[in-house]
Motif scaffolding. Structure first.
Motif, PDB file in Angstrom:
ATOM      1  N   HIS A 219       0.822  -1.221   0.000  1.00 16.06           N
ATOM      2  CA  HIS A 219       0.000   0.000   0.000  1.00 16.06           C
ATOM      3  C   HIS A 219       0.854   1.269   0.000  1.00 16.06           C
ATOM      4  CE1 HIS A 219       0.614  -0.925   4.330  1.00 16.06           C
ATOM      5  NE2 HIS A 219       0.683   0.389   4.458  1.00 16.06           N
ATOM      6  N   LEU A 220       2.201   1.103   0.049  1.00 17.14           N
ATOM      7  CA  LEU A 220       3.087   2.266  -0.038  1.00 17.14           C
ATOM      8  C   LEU A 220       3.786   2.371  -1.385  1.00 17.14           C
ATOM      9  CD1 LEU A 220       4.907   2.493   3.424  1.00 17.14           C
ATOM     10  CD2 LEU A 220       3.321   4.148   2.435  1.00 17.14           C
ATOM     11  N   PHE A 221       3.444   1.484  -2.291  1.00 13.64           N
ATOM     12  CA  PHE A 221       4.117   1.472  -3.592  1.00 13.64           C
ATOM     13  C   PHE A 221       4.023   2.824  -4.302  1.00 13.64           C
ATOM     14  CE2 PHE A 221       3.949  -3.386  -4.507  1.00 13.64           C
ATOM     15  CZ  PHE A 221       4.898  -3.565  -3.518  1.00 13.64           C
ATOM     16  N   TYR A 222       2.947   3.554  -4.049  1.00 10.87           N
ATOM     17  CA  TYR A 222       2.743   4.811  -4.767  1.00 10.87           C
ATOM     18  C   TYR A 222       3.797   5.869  -4.400  1.00 10.87           C
ATOM     19  CZ  TYR A 222       0.648   6.717  -0.489  1.00 10.87           C
ATOM     20  OH  TYR A 222       0.427   7.149   0.794  1.00 10.87           O
ATOM     21  N   CYS A 223       4.497   5.681  -3.262  1.00 11.09           N
ATOM     22  CA  CYS A 223       5.507   6.684  -2.889  1.00 11.09           C
ATOM     23  C   CYS A 223       6.932   6.122  -3.016  1.00 11.09           C
ATOM     24  CB  CYS A 223       5.265   7.199  -1.466  1.00 11.09           C
ATOM     25  SG  CYS A 223       5.420   5.958  -0.183  1.00 11.09           S
ATOM     26  N   GLU A 224       7.088   5.049  -3.794  1.00  7.65           N
ATOM     27  CA  GLU A 224       8.408   4.433  -3.972  1.00  7.65           C
ATOM     28  C   GLU A 224       9.409   5.411  -4.579  1.00  7.65           C
ATOM     29  OE1 GLU A 224      10.443   0.431  -5.967  1.00  7.65           O
ATOM     30  OE2 GLU A 224       8.324   0.879  -6.287  1.00  7.65           O
ATOM     31  N   ASP A 225       8.985   6.179  -5.577  1.00 15.86           N
ATOM     32  CA  ASP A 225       9.902   7.128  -6.225  1.00 15.86           C
ATOM     33  C   ASP A 225      10.395   8.190  -5.244  1.00 15.86           C
ATOM     34  OD1 ASP A 225       9.778   5.836  -8.637  1.00 15.86           O
ATOM     35  OD2 ASP A 225       8.231   7.148  -9.483  1.00 15.86           O
ATOM     36  N   LYS A 226       9.529   8.628  -4.345  1.00 18.04           N
ATOM     37  CA  LYS A 226       9.937   9.616  -3.353  1.00 18.04           C
ATOM     38  C   LYS A 226      11.010   9.040  -2.435  1.00 18.04           C
ATOM     39  CE  LYS A 226       5.487  12.061  -3.132  1.00 18.04           C
ATOM     40  NZ  LYS A 226       4.360  12.452  -2.238  1.00 18.04           N
ATOM     41  N   ILE A 227      10.838   7.789  -2.059  1.00 16.47           N
ATOM     42  CA  ILE A 227      11.813   7.134  -1.176  1.00 16.47           C
ATOM     43  C   ILE A 227      13.161   7.020  -1.880  1.00 16.47           C
ATOM     44  CG2 ILE A 227      12.371   4.968  -0.004  1.00 16.47           C
ATOM     45  CD1 ILE A 227       9.353   4.592   0.436  1.00 16.47           C
ATOM     46  N   LYS A 228      13.141   6.628  -3.154  1.00 14.45           N
ATOM     47  CA  LYS A 228      14.392   6.484  -3.904  1.00 14.45           C
ATOM     48  C   LYS A 228      15.119   7.822  -4.031  1.00 14.45           C
ATOM     49  CE  LYS A 228      13.373   2.371  -6.673  1.00 14.45           C
ATOM     50  NZ  LYS A 228      13.247   1.808  -8.034  1.00 14.45           N
ATOM     51  N   LYS A 229      14.368   8.880  -4.248  1.00 14.84           N
ATOM     52  CA  LYS A 229      14.994  10.198  -4.395  1.00 14.84           C
ATOM     53  C   LYS A 229      15.688  10.630  -3.112  1.00 14.84           C
ATOM     54  CE  LYS A 229      11.984  11.962  -8.064  1.00 14.84           C
ATOM     55  NZ  LYS A 229      10.920  12.929  -8.415  1.00 14.84           N
ATOM     56  N   VAL A 230      15.086  10.314  -1.962  1.00 17.24           N
ATOM     57  CA  VAL A 230      15.710  10.647  -0.679  1.00 17.24           C
ATOM     58  C   VAL A 230      17.064   9.963  -0.559  1.00 17.24           C
ATOM     59  CG1 VAL A 230      15.546  10.335   1.819  1.00 17.24           C
ATOM     60  CG2 VAL A 230      13.547  11.097   0.527  1.00 17.24           C
ATOM     61  N   ILE A 231      17.113   8.693  -0.951  1.00 14.73           N
ATOM     62  CA  ILE A 231      18.353   7.916  -0.841  1.00 14.73           C
ATOM     63  C   ILE A 231      19.385   8.391  -1.852  1.00 14.73           C
ATOM     64  CG2 ILE A 231      19.353   5.596  -1.045  1.00 14.73           C
ATOM     65  CD1 ILE A 231      16.561   4.539  -0.174  1.00 14.73           C
ATOM     66  N   GLN A 232      18.961   8.583  -3.089  1.00 19.45           N
ATOM     67  CA  GLN A 232      19.907   8.910  -4.160  1.00 19.45           C
ATOM     68  C   GLN A 232      20.458  10.326  -4.062  1.00 19.45           C
ATOM     69  OE1 GLN A 232      17.361   7.770  -7.457  1.00 19.45           O
ATOM     70  NE2 GLN A 232      18.348   5.765  -7.646  1.00 19.45           N
ATOM     71  N   ARG A 233      19.858  11.181  -3.237  1.00 14.68           N
ATOM     72  CA  ARG A 233      20.450  12.494  -2.985  1.00 14.68           C
ATOM     73  C   ARG A 233      21.740  12.363  -2.185  1.00 14.68           C
ATOM     74  NH1 ARG A 233      15.033  14.640  -2.176  1.00 14.68           N
ATOM     75  NH2 ARG A 233      15.247  14.294   0.066  1.00 14.68           N
ATOM     76  N   LYS A 234      21.853  11.282  -1.425  1.00 12.86           N
ATOM     77  CA  LYS A 234      23.033  11.077  -0.568  1.00 12.86           C
ATOM     78  C   LYS A 234      23.955   9.972  -1.071  1.00 12.86           C
ATOM     79  CE  LYS A 234      21.522  13.919   2.712  1.00 12.86           C
ATOM     80  NZ  LYS A 234      22.271  15.034   3.301  1.00 12.86           N
ATOM     81  N   VAL A 235      23.409   9.042  -1.840  1.00 17.64           N
ATOM     82  CA  VAL A 235      24.186   7.880  -2.290  1.00 17.64           C
ATOM     83  C   VAL A 235      24.200   7.870  -3.813  1.00 17.64           C
ATOM     84  CG1 VAL A 235      24.360   5.367  -2.266  1.00 17.64           C
ATOM     85  CG2 VAL A 235      23.523   6.572  -0.241  1.00 17.64           C
ATOM     86  N   SER A 236      25.365   8.066  -4.401  1.00 22.83           N
ATOM     87  CA  SER A 236      25.446   8.179  -5.856  1.00 22.83           C
ATOM     88  C   SER A 236      25.862   6.889  -6.542  1.00 22.83           C
ATOM     89  CB  SER A 236      26.426   9.299  -6.234  1.00 22.83           C
ATOM     90  OG  SER A 236      27.720   9.007  -5.752  1.00 22.83           O
ATOM     91  N   ARG A 237      26.388   5.907  -5.779  1.00 24.33           N
ATOM     92  CA  ARG A 237      26.849   4.671  -6.401  1.00 24.33           C
ATOM     93  C   ARG A 237      26.778   3.533  -5.403  1.00 24.33           C
ATOM     94  NH1 ARG A 237      32.665   3.107  -8.141  1.00 24.33           N
ATOM     95  NH2 ARG A 237      32.344   1.514  -9.711  1.00 24.33           N
ATOM     96  N   GLY A 238      26.452   2.344  -5.899  1.00 20.93           N
ATOM     97  CA  GLY A 238      26.330   1.172  -5.043  1.00 20.93           C
ATOM     98  C   GLY A 238      24.912   0.621  -5.093  1.00 20.93           C
ATOM     99  N   ARG A 239      24.767  -0.625  -4.695  1.00 22.91           N
ATOM    100  CA  ARG A 239      23.434  -1.230  -4.610  1.00 22.91           C
ATOM    101  C   ARG A 239      22.931  -1.107  -3.176  1.00 22.91           C
ATOM    102  NH1 ARG A 239      19.690  -4.764  -6.573  1.00 22.91           N
ATOM    103  NH2 ARG A 239      18.776  -6.211  -5.067  1.00 22.91           N
ATOM    104  N   VAL A 240      21.793  -0.452  -3.017  1.00 25.69           N
ATOM    105  CA  VAL A 240      21.204  -0.242  -1.697  1.00 25.69           C
ATOM    106  C   VAL A 240      19.915  -1.062  -1.589  1.00 25.69           C
ATOM    107  CG1 VAL A 240      20.345   1.453  -0.048  1.00 25.69           C
ATOM    108  CG2 VAL A 240      22.131   2.101  -1.672  1.00 25.69           C
ATOM    109  N   GLU A 241      19.869  -1.911  -0.580  1.00 22.60           N
ATOM    110  CA  GLU A 241      18.662  -2.706  -0.316  1.00 22.60           C
ATOM    111  C   GLU A 241      17.952  -2.114   0.894  1.00 22.60           C
ATOM    112  OE1 GLU A 241      20.066  -6.674   0.178  1.00 22.60           O
ATOM    113  OE2 GLU A 241      20.380  -6.998  -1.970  1.00 22.60           O
TER     114      GLU A 241
END
Length: 291
Positions: free
Chosen positions: A41-63
């Motif tokens: 039920h949170l799938f609709y905000c997945e892109d927002k979550i990814k953007k938060v992470i990718q602002r700080k992490v530019s390379r690597g696989r994050v689980e």
């Protein structure tokens, strides 16, 4: 500042009825990749979550693993397939009349039938929950980055130590290189002298030595190797992601070491090249884990 691509971050937050736990771990990867496991039920905000992470992490696989508990996370509603109920009743009525059955049609005859009732979950966007999740992701990411930073500091120390060793080995090669031609000239002179019983053609010796000197000249390779060492050290001081650039420099170091080994034609240089390649291989392993 060097950042490792290996790290772990965790955050636990509560607000109202909601309890959110976010855990994330990162490993080395050629590019940036974020994989999220969370309630659907949170799938609709997945892109927002990814953007938060990718602002700080530019390379690597994050689980990322997100778990949520609390009331009113999902709205459930009961749906009755009334047309299907009508068909069941019609069929039961026909069966009763056809076979002259005495039993009356009861509710329990209907509710046990397949597909009559359906419980549906309705996902509604909850701003309070989304805000709490994003805050938790932000905090977990900060912890992840801090760990990657600490590991990066250790990698930097180790790589600087390797660079100093490389400088020492390269200096040994550079010092030995001029003696290679002299030693070859002496060997040629001795062999010709033995073969011709002391009658030596000086011009022939000098010509042979000149040809050998040209083939065995490693001055350019040594100069480029020293330049790569300097570039590597300078790159370590940059504040941007440097992993790919360091990986390229290490490959160039290895290329020069191979050429020196092929052209050096000297036992001492050959041993030094083995030491060089061992250092480069260790550096390559470390660089693979730098953001």
């Amino acid at each position: 500042m060097v950042h490792s691509m290996t790290g772990f971050g965790r955050s636990v937050k509560e607000k109202g009825d909601f309890h959110v736990t976010v855990e994330m771990r990162s490993v080395n990867h050629r590019f940036s990749e974020v994989s999220i496991r969370m309630p659907r039920h949170l799938f609709y905000c997945e892109d927002k979550i990814k953007k938060v992470i990718q602002r700080k992490v530019s390379r690597g696989r994050v689980e990322v693993y997100i778990t949520i508990t609390g009331e009113s996370i999902v709205q459930r509603s009961l749906h009755v397939d009334w047309p299907l109920v009508d068909q069941y009743i019609e069929a039961l009525t026909t069966m009763k009349e056809k076979y002259e059955l005495n039993d009356d049609i009861q509710v329990q005859h209907i509710i046990g039938q397949q597909n009559v009732f359906d419980i549906q979950e309705e996902n509604s966007e909850n701003d309070v929950l989304v805000e709490l999740v994003l805050e938790s992701v932000e905090e977990a990411t900060a912890h992840l980055v801090e760990m990657r930073k600490r590991e990066g500091e250790q990698l930097t120390i180790d790589l600087h130590d390797r660079l100093e060793e490389m400088k020492t080995v390269t200096s040994r090669i550079e010092t030995q290189a001029p003696h290679v031609v002299t030693a070859y000239e002496e060997r040629i002179r001795k062999r010709i002298s033995e073969f011709l019983s002391g009658n030596i053609d000086e011009n022939r010796i000098l010509t042979e030595a000149a040809v050998f000197a040209d083939k065995a000249d490693i001055s350019e390779e040594v100069t480029r190797l020293k330049s790569h060492i300097q570039q590597f050290a300078e790159t370590l001081e940059k504040s941007e992601p440097i992993g790919r650039k360091l990986d390229f420099i290490v490959q160039e170091m290895n290329r020069e070491a191979n050429t020196i080994g092929a052209k050096g034609n000297d036992q001492m240089i050959a041993k030094a090249v083995v030491d060089l390649k061992s250092l480069i291989e260790k550096m390559k392993e470390q660089v693979q884990n730098i953001e």
